[in-house]
Scaffold this active site. Sequence first.
Site, PDB file in Angstrom:
ATOM      1  CG  ASP A  57       0.272  -1.073   1.051  1.00  0.00           C
ATOM      2  OD1 ASP A  57      -0.686  -0.645   1.732  1.00  0.00           O
ATOM      3  OD2 ASP A  57       0.989  -2.026   1.419  1.00  0.00           O
ATOM      4  CG  HIS A 108       2.051  -3.322  -2.027  1.00  0.00           C
ATOM      5  ND1 HIS A 108       1.587  -3.927  -0.889  1.00  0.00           N
ATOM      6  CD2 HIS A 108       1.174  -3.619  -3.027  1.00  0.00           C
ATOM      7  CE1 HIS A 108       0.474  -4.591  -1.185  1.00  0.00           C
ATOM      8  NE2 HIS A 108       0.214  -4.432  -2.462  1.00  0.00           N
ATOM      9  CE  LYS A 115       5.530  -5.185   7.909  1.00  0.00           C
ATOM     10  NZ  LYS A 115       4.194  -4.616   8.054  1.00  0.00           N
ATOM     11  CD  GLU A 168       3.144  -6.611   0.745  1.00  0.00           C
ATOM     12  OE1 GLU A 168       1.955  -6.992   0.754  1.00  0.00           O
ATOM     13  OE2 GLU A 168       3.489  -5.434   0.998  1.00  0.00           O
ATOM     14  CG  ASP A 209       5.190  -2.356   0.958  1.00  0.00           C
ATOM     15  OD1 ASP A 209       5.917  -1.394   1.288  1.00  0.00           O
ATOM     16  OD2 ASP A 209       3.976  -2.406   1.233  1.00  0.00           O
ATOM     17  CD1 TRP A 245       2.996  -9.061   4.000  1.00  0.00           C
ATOM     18  CD2 TRP A 245       1.039  -8.467   4.930  1.00  0.00           C
ATOM     19  NE1 TRP A 245       3.256  -8.546   5.244  1.00  0.00           N
ATOM     20  CE2 TRP A 245       2.076  -8.172   5.840  1.00  0.00           C
ATOM     21  CE3 TRP A 245      -0.278  -8.181   5.296  1.00  0.00           C
ATOM     22  CZ2 TRP A 245       1.841  -7.597   7.083  1.00  0.00           C
ATOM     23  CZ3 TRP A 245      -0.526  -7.611   6.548  1.00  0.00           C
ATOM     24  CH2 TRP A 245       0.532  -7.315   7.423  1.00  0.00           C
ATOM     25  CG  ASP A 284       5.837  -0.969   6.393  1.00  0.00           C
ATOM     26  OD1 ASP A 284       5.766  -0.314   5.348  1.00  0.00           O
ATOM     27  OD2 ASP A 284       5.096  -1.937   6.653  1.00  0.00           O
ATOM     28  CG  ASP A 340       2.160   1.451   4.944  1.00  0.00           C
ATOM     29  OD1 ASP A 340       2.449   1.247   3.754  1.00  0.00           O
ATOM     30  OD2 ASP A 340       2.237   0.574   5.826  1.00  0.00           O
ATOM     31  CG  HIS A 400       7.176  -4.513   3.487  1.00  0.00           C
ATOM     32  ND1 HIS A 400       6.242  -5.469   3.211  1.00  0.00           N
ATOM     33  CD2 HIS A 400       6.500  -3.496   4.077  1.00  0.00           C
ATOM     34  CE1 HIS A 400       5.038  -5.053   3.593  1.00  0.00           C
ATOM     35  NE2 HIS A 400       5.178  -3.852   4.107  1.00  0.00           N
TER      36      HIS A 400
HETATM   37  C1  RNT Z   1       1.665  -4.598   5.286  1.00  0.00           C
HETATM   38  C2  RNT Z   1       1.692  -4.830   3.828  1.00  0.00           C
HETATM   39  C3  RNT Z   1       0.357  -5.107   3.179  1.00  0.00           C
HETATM   40  C4  RNT Z   1      -0.753  -4.244   3.713  1.00  0.00           C
HETATM   41  C5  RNT Z   1      -2.086  -4.447   3.019  1.00  0.00           C
HETATM   42  C6  RNT Z   1      -3.191  -3.742   3.720  1.00  0.00           C
HETATM   43  O1  RNT Z   1       2.857  -4.184   5.788  1.00  0.00           O
HETATM   44  O2  RNT Z   1       2.310  -3.762   3.202  1.00  0.00           O
HETATM   45  O3  RNT Z   1       0.479  -4.968   1.815  1.00  0.00           O
HETATM   46  O4  RNT Z   1      -0.413  -2.890   3.688  1.00  0.00           O
HETATM   47  O5  RNT Z   1      -2.314  -5.795   2.887  1.00  0.00           O
HETATM   48 ZN    ZN Z   2       2.253  -3.705   1.100  1.00  0.00          ZN
END
Ligand code: RNT
Ligand code: ZN
Length: 419
Positions: A326, A286, A227, A225, A259, A184, A294, A296, A262
């Site tokens: 994640d 993720h 986004k 990954e 993810d 990523w 996003d 998290d 994303h």
């Molecule tokens: C970022 C991505 C990625 C990170 C990690 C730390 O938006 O989700 O996966 O969270 O690499």
């Molecule tokens: Zn991620």
Amino acid sequence: MTQRERYEDAKDRYAQVGIDTEAILSQIGKIPISLHCWQGDDVIGFDNDGGLTGGIQTTGNYPGKARTPEELFADMEKVLSLIPGTAKINVHANYAIFEEDGFVDRDKLEPRHFRKWVELAKKYNMGLDFNPTFFSHENAASGLTLSSPDEEIRQFWIAHGKACIRISQYFAQETGMPCVMNIWTGDGFKDIPADRMGPRMRYKDSIEQILSEPYDRSMVKPCIESKVFGIGVESYTVGSAEFALSFAATHEGCMPLMDNGHYHPTEVVSDKIPALLCFYPEFALHITRPVRWDSDHVVLFDDETKEMAKEIVRNDALERVYMALDYFDAGINRVSAWATGFRSWEKALLYAMCTPNKMLKELQDTNQFSKLMVMQEAAKMLPLEAVWDEYLAREGVVGDWEFYNEIEAYEKNVLLKRS
Ligand code: RNT
Ligand code: ZN
């Protein structure tokens, strides 16, 4: 009533709707879930003293953050004692541990810089997953890494990617378990680009170069990954969803990684899982909790989390989907955050397994949609708590109502002593 009696009652109740909780309890604990190393220290790692870049952010300043490998390992081992099931550890390259022989830059990383991670994995008989780190570094300052027009910068990051393939191979060899290596980058632009395709062509070439590094296809599992946007890269990301899916579809042995933070806020990954299952033999996830963006946040036992778990379970895809957590919250006790997210995903899997999926599907396929709605609502009230408690008891893990006592004690005895 004892816990055991409550479980026996629940087991009978589930049996009435065709669900065998014993079979479920013997299966669930074996499903590997990758626990991310980066919740313990706000994604900082050990190879830089700058802040977090790459368009991702942690907010909050809760005391007790792990500052050294020893502290991070101690916290992670505490988390491992608080979760049921089978964890893998997901390591990021910025968590390299430099011993006597000192610092090396990301393009020169070697397996020996991750020896301690292997020791930790072996101690608990866990697998390891890996992530190159294309952020929080001076060569990422322009905002472009693998897609950079500056050939020197781009080659630096390609060398990093290749080094990470070798480290992933080492992880797989040492643990005897497959290592998922996730690529990523936060590459993108804040404002309207003059060239959208050029960076993507360079990114494509860079990943191809990274994957040309030799590795055992059955043991190292690279993935890409995607986004949609990041902070400071609102207008354009190089690794968009279409880019990542198309790359994976056209490059044998490379999986896509979704993810669930994303995508645009009305898109749901639960719906994308069965779409990918139609085409990809394997892919990765993720699992996070995006709140309006996003963000998290810590994974909870909420509707979309349950829906994602249902799509994996009812499509018999537990062995085709690599599940990793994640999220990173610095505003609450980090050990609590870490363990709560893992427990929530385990709960979601248990919930999905304890749902009469076959009966519900039959109603859909015979056009009985009124009854389907009624039955789906009924299934939500089945006595899951008793099965969850039984699972925790069999795993020797603390129950939900006692869980916080453990956090409080650890905070008092360990975390608050860090200053
Ligand atoms: C970022 C991505 C990625 C990170 C990690 C730390 O938006 O989700 O996966 O969270 O690499
Ligand atoms: Zn991620």
